[in-house]
Design an enzyme around this catalytic site. Sequence first.
Site, PDB file in Angstrom:
ATOM      1  N   VAL A  15       0.843  -1.204   0.000  1.00 28.27           N
ATOM      2  CA  VAL A  15       0.000   0.000   0.000  1.00 28.27           C
ATOM      3  C   VAL A  15       0.876   1.251   0.000  1.00 28.27           C
ATOM      4  CG1 VAL A  15      -1.795   1.273   1.232  1.00 28.27           C
ATOM      5  CG2 VAL A  15      -1.859  -1.215   1.200  1.00 28.27           C
ATOM      6  N   ARG A  46      12.492  -0.542   7.753  1.00 27.44           N
ATOM      7  CA  ARG A  46      13.375  -1.199   8.737  1.00 27.44           C
ATOM      8  C   ARG A  46      14.812  -1.267   8.234  1.00 27.44           C
ATOM      9  NH1 ARG A  46       9.589  -5.650  10.714  1.00 27.44           N
ATOM     10  NH2 ARG A  46       9.736  -6.044   8.519  1.00 27.44           N
ATOM     11  N   ILE A 140     -13.548   1.379  -0.430  1.00 31.77           N
ATOM     12  CA  ILE A 140     -14.906   1.938  -0.342  1.00 31.77           C
ATOM     13  C   ILE A 140     -14.891   3.138   0.617  1.00 31.77           C
ATOM     14  CG2 ILE A 140     -17.339   1.450   0.133  1.00 31.77           C
ATOM     15  CD1 ILE A 140     -16.740  -1.527  -0.041  1.00 31.77           C
ATOM     16  N   LYS A 209     -13.149  -3.885  12.123  1.00 30.63           N
ATOM     17  CA  LYS A 209     -13.804  -2.957  11.193  1.00 30.63           C
ATOM     18  C   LYS A 209     -15.221  -2.620  11.665  1.00 30.63           C
ATOM     19  CE  LYS A 209     -10.924  -4.652   7.428  1.00 30.63           C
ATOM     20  NZ  LYS A 209     -10.754  -5.728   6.454  1.00 30.63           N
ATOM     21  N   GLY A 306      -6.126  -4.609  -1.296  1.00 29.38           N
ATOM     22  CA  GLY A 306      -5.335  -4.382  -2.510  1.00 29.38           C
ATOM     23  C   GLY A 306      -4.654  -3.033  -2.478  1.00 29.38           C
TER      24      GLY A 306
HETATM   25  N1  HSE Z   1      -7.091  -8.937   5.330  1.00 29.76           N
HETATM   26  C1  HSE Z   1      -8.006  -7.907   4.996  1.00 29.76           C
HETATM   27  C2  HSE Z   1      -9.121  -8.517   4.156  1.00 29.76           C
HETATM   28  C3  HSE Z   1      -7.295  -6.817   4.231  1.00 29.76           C
HETATM   29  O1  HSE Z   1      -8.991  -9.671   3.731  1.00 29.76           O
HETATM   30  O2  HSE Z   1     -10.137  -7.876   3.952  1.00 29.76           O
HETATM   31  C4  HSE Z   1      -7.990  -5.504   4.251  1.00 29.76           C
HETATM   32  O3  HSE Z   1      -8.184  -5.004   5.536  1.00 29.76           O
END
Ligand code: HSE
Length: 431
Positions: A15, A46, A140, A209, A306
């Site tokens: 990302v 790092r 989104i 989330k 992604g």
């Molecule tokens: N591991 C998370 C997913 C990535 O599969 O939705 C995005 O937060």
Amino acid sequence: MEEKLKIGLLGLGVVGSGVPEILIAHQEKIRQVTGMDLVVEKAFVRDVEVESKKALAAEFDIQLTASIDEILDDPEISIVVELMGKIEPAKTYISQALAKGKHVVTANKDLLAQHGGELVALAQKHHCDLYYEASVAGGIPILRTIANSLAADDITNVLGIVNGTTNYMLTQMVTHAKSYQEALDEAQALGFAESDPTNDVDGIDAAYKMIILSQFAFGMNIGMEQVSVKGIRGLSLEDVTMAKQLGYEIKLIGASQKTGDSIHVEVSPMLVPNSHPLASVSNEFNAVFIESSGVGESMYYGPGAGAKPTATSVVSDLITIAKNIRLKTTGHMFNAYRHETHLTGDEEIFSKYYLSLEVPDERGQFLQLAEIMNQADVSFDQVVQQKSDGKTARVIVITHTTSKKKLDEVLTKINEKTSFSLENTMKVLGE
Ligand code: HSE
């Protein structure tokens, strides 16, 4: 000459590398919208000797550093973008950045769900912006939609497919008869899964989330211990197939529902009727379905993970901060809605339920089940018995709408008073 807004990036992974790419590709548009040039000046990694990082730094003209202070103590850097993930050292670095008056953008859902209150307070104290659109459902723009576009509405229910990994796995298991492990390996190879996919398959990522979504939708702060979480680990292909035959898709659903003045938040596999908009959300795609008194039903759909979608959300936060800086309106909360937290009791949590049972193939067993259901005041909506192997038969029950309390009574009695083996229980969403 446009003003330059300098950014320090913490983490130059998938990302992270998308952020300078988007800033450069859309430079002219961003300049028009903000009146500034947004530039990634330094990136904290790092090891500065890793060839792939060196190549990215050269491509985007970024100075690599393994010293966090080079970013935190640089007075010219006004925004820190944290894309390292996990709690530490991300939390310390974000706190230090805020304390030094730097605005922060992060995609870190683990951190926001568990320590969001503390970080928001710190941002307020230092009159800084703290934005985290990319932390929920990747590409989104759901948090901004709830905080701004639905600010005038009264949200009553938030249902989300907010984990791309598990949704990808379930789709592959159902449509291509892949095994659980095959589907997980593929999701990891495609880069959707967390570094430890336990968080995906056990529903933890989705729960983080849903905690953030609940803060935005209902203004209520809840902890992980107040979310009922069940992942997809125990799901059998038989249940998935049986659900399909009955007209449902099994999806890992995050649900945050308001009843009166209280909410109930849970993550679990649920049966979604084929006619429900969430049923058609497949593979790594995410969707958040909202019920509210003004708009009614609305659904927000798109890629949940992604590099490019997530980086696009991160850059949208950077643009918001740039505009705030220009208008001298920094220091306001991303989500200012606050409401005292109340949790709904089990007697007020209503749903239809799916029960999958292994029942001895003997006379009177069905009667026993019917009696237990009747005593608990729970009635059958659908019942299916699969052909027995001579010893046991699988029985599938879908109940009419009942309370969680009554359902628990049924489950307790099945365990205590029968020799049925309860294979699975899942909520069934309404049409
Ligand atoms: N591991 C998370 C997913 C990535 O599969 O939705 C995005 O937060």
